[in-house]
Design an enzyme around this catalytic site. Structure first.
Site, PDB file in Angstrom:
ATOM      1  N   GLY A   2       3.004   1.348  -3.004  1.00 26.85           N
ATOM      2  CA  GLY A   2       2.060   1.461  -4.119  1.00 26.85           C
ATOM      3  C   GLY A   2       1.629   2.903  -4.320  1.00 26.85           C
TER       4      GLY A   2
ATOM      5  CB  SER B  16     -15.598   1.895  11.622  1.00 28.16           C
ATOM      6  OG  SER B  16     -14.289   1.546  11.248  1.00 28.16           O
TER       7      SER B  16
ATOM      8  NE  ARG C 118      -2.664   6.571  13.433  1.00 29.44           N
ATOM      9  CZ  ARG C 118      -1.656   6.035  14.123  1.00 29.44           C
ATOM     10  NH1 ARG C 118      -1.100   6.705  15.115  1.00 29.44           N
ATOM     11  NH2 ARG C 118      -1.202   4.833  13.813  1.00 29.44           N
TER      12      ARG C 118
ATOM     13  CB  VAL D 196      -9.109   3.449  15.451  1.00 28.88           C
ATOM     14  CG1 VAL D 196      -9.071   4.896  14.990  1.00 28.88           C
ATOM     15  CG2 VAL D 196      -9.183   3.365  16.949  1.00 28.88           C
TER      16      VAL D 196
ATOM     17  CE1 TYR E  67      -4.078   1.943   0.458  1.00 28.72           C
ATOM     18  CE2 TYR E  67      -2.710   3.252   1.930  1.00 28.72           C
ATOM     19  CZ  TYR E  67      -3.869   3.098   1.191  1.00 28.72           C
ATOM     20  OH  TYR E  67      -4.809   4.106   1.180  1.00 28.72           O
TER      21      TYR E  67
HETATM   22  N1  UDP Z   1      -6.522   0.903  16.702  1.00 22.82           N
HETATM   23  C1  UDP Z   1      -6.919   0.407  17.941  1.00 22.82           C
HETATM   24  N2  UDP Z   1      -7.969  -0.447  17.968  1.00 22.82           N
HETATM   25  C2  UDP Z   1      -8.646  -0.836  16.860  1.00 22.82           C
HETATM   26  C3  UDP Z   1      -8.242  -0.338  15.606  1.00 22.82           C
HETATM   27  C4  UDP Z   1      -7.163   0.530  15.566  1.00 22.82           C
HETATM   28  O1  UDP Z   1      -6.339   0.741  18.974  1.00 22.82           O
HETATM   29  O2  UDP Z   1      -9.614  -1.625  16.995  1.00 22.82           O
HETATM   30  C5  UDP Z   1      -5.388   1.842  16.669  1.00 22.82           C
HETATM   31  C6  UDP Z   1      -4.320   1.455  15.666  1.00 22.82           C
HETATM   32  O3  UDP Z   1      -3.441   0.506  16.253  1.00 22.82           O
HETATM   33  C7  UDP Z   1      -3.673   2.797  15.380  1.00 22.82           C
HETATM   34  C8  UDP Z   1      -4.837   3.787  15.503  1.00 22.82           C
HETATM   35  O4  UDP Z   1      -5.851   3.113  16.240  1.00 22.82           O
HETATM   36  O5  UDP Z   1      -2.689   3.107  16.342  1.00 22.82           O
HETATM   37  C9  UDP Z   1      -5.413   4.210  14.167  1.00 22.82           C
HETATM   38  O6  UDP Z   1      -5.686   3.042  13.427  1.00 22.82           O
HETATM   39  P1  UDP Z   1      -6.397   3.068  12.002  1.00 22.82           P
HETATM   40  O7  UDP Z   1      -6.273   1.696  11.409  1.00 22.82           O
HETATM   41  O8  UDP Z   1      -7.752   3.637  12.110  1.00 22.82           O
HETATM   42  O9  UDP Z   1      -5.527   4.116  11.165  1.00 22.82           O
HETATM   43  P2  UDP Z   1      -3.935   4.199  10.854  1.00 22.82           P
HETATM   44  O10 UDP Z   1      -3.187   3.219  11.707  1.00 22.82           O
HETATM   45  O11 UDP Z   1      -3.823   3.901   9.413  1.00 22.82           O
HETATM   46  O12 UDP Z   1      -3.589   5.607  11.207  1.00 22.82           O
END
Ligand code: UDP
Length: 309
Positions: free
Chosen positions: A146, A187, A209, A185, A143
């Protein structure tokens, strides 16, 4: 104005299509429904300005079009890691095919890139001039690399054929039409809290975040398409929150009985992600307007509504 929205049945796509249809524009939605549902587009199928083509972007397309919004790609690690080779193919061949179409049709072309292109860069907040630090052989490389290759392809089409490109680097976005099993996270937490299931915090929850409400993001994409800016631009919200506080906030808003639990954190999880959006403010006169409080309320309402249906 005739628009092609690839990935149009997905989370960003459907929110964009709603706005374009409201403005009275014609929209062709191209989607293979691999990470979206036909239900998302059901409200438009009788609209004479809307047409749906069920097709993968890996297959070339030849249609008359004025603007191409190239959003198609599984965006959650949960989905794009299921078949990483397919993910690389979708990003490269899809972007190549749609750039060719843009060049042939003399159409404006907007590529949905991602904050993932910055990889593990520790420079914060992330600025467009930061060239990033990405592991080319990691699990998420399909990803991250990509999207980097696709940005490079856009720039080469511009340099070679003067194709009318735009590149949006999209940061964490949330809102209605996210799939409840998207793996993201917000959702996950809303779905877990509504069902009184444990809220799964990865690691200690101290990672941060910055979440942008989808309406703000779509306004940014439209402003970018309407501009003439050809280089990558960050679009996101820079209001930061820890994942632990986010879990707590969502649990309280839903008045849920869920308990917070800690799961192991993956090694490529970032401790911080935060966009510098000064360029978008200056060039597009754009900045996010919807607070996390407001955006979460709207998203929670949406998730409650789809649960009832
Ligand atoms: N995260 C979490 N629990 C979940 C899903 C995600 O604690 O059920 C955490 C994940 O490990 C990350 C943050 O939330 O540190 C954001 O994750 P997401 O996948 O939404 O976005 P990304 O990692 O791409 O910023």
């Amino acid at each position: 104005m005739k628009n092609l929205v690839t990935g149009g049945a997905g989370f960003l796509g459907i929110n964009l299509i709603k706005k374009l249809i409201e403005k009275g524009e014609e929209v062709i939605c191209l989607d293979n429904l691999s990470t979206s549902t036909e239900q998302n587009i059901s409200g438009f199928i009788y609209n004479r300005n809307f047409k749906f083509i069920k097709q993968n972007v890996i297959t070339p397309l030849d249609i008359k079009i004025d603007r191409i919004w190239h959003l198609a790609c599984p965006a959650s690690p949960l989905h794009y890691l299921k078949d990483p080779i397919e993910t690389s193919k979708i990003i490269f061949h899809g972007t190549y095919n749609l750039l060719n179409l843009a060049q042939k049709q003399n159409a404006k072309f907007l590529f949905a890139s991602s904050s993932e292109i910055y990889g593990e860069s520790t420079k914060l907040p992330q600025l467009e001039s930061d060239i990033g630090k990405v592991n080319p052989t990691g699990k998420r490389s399909c990803y991250r690399e990509g999207k980097r290759l696709a940005e490079s392809l856009c720039c080469d089409f511009y340099r070679t054929f003067q194709t009318d490109i735009r590149i949006a680097r999209i940061f964490n976005t949330y809102g209605p039409y996210m799939l409840k099993n998207d793996g993201r996270v917000i959702s996950n937490f809303i779905d877990q809290a509504i069902n009184n299931e444990p809220i799964t915090i990865n690691g200690n929850g101290l990672q941060t975040r910055s979440f942008c409400f989808v309406d703000d993001l779509i306004k940014g994409l439209i402003k970018l398409m309407d501009s003439t800016y050809k280089k990558p631009i960050n679009l996101g919200n820079n209001e930061e929150i820890t994942i632990f506080s986010l879990a707590d906030k969502i649990k309280n808003k839903i008045n849920s009985n869920s308990v917070l639990i800690n799961n192991p954190i993956s090694e490529d999880d970032l401790m911080k992600r935060n966009p510098n959006i000064q360029l978008a403010k200056n060039l597009l006169a754009w900045e996010p307007k919807v607070s996390l409080e407001e955006g979460l309320d709207i998203t929670i309402e949406y998730f409650k509504r789809i649960k009832e249906n």
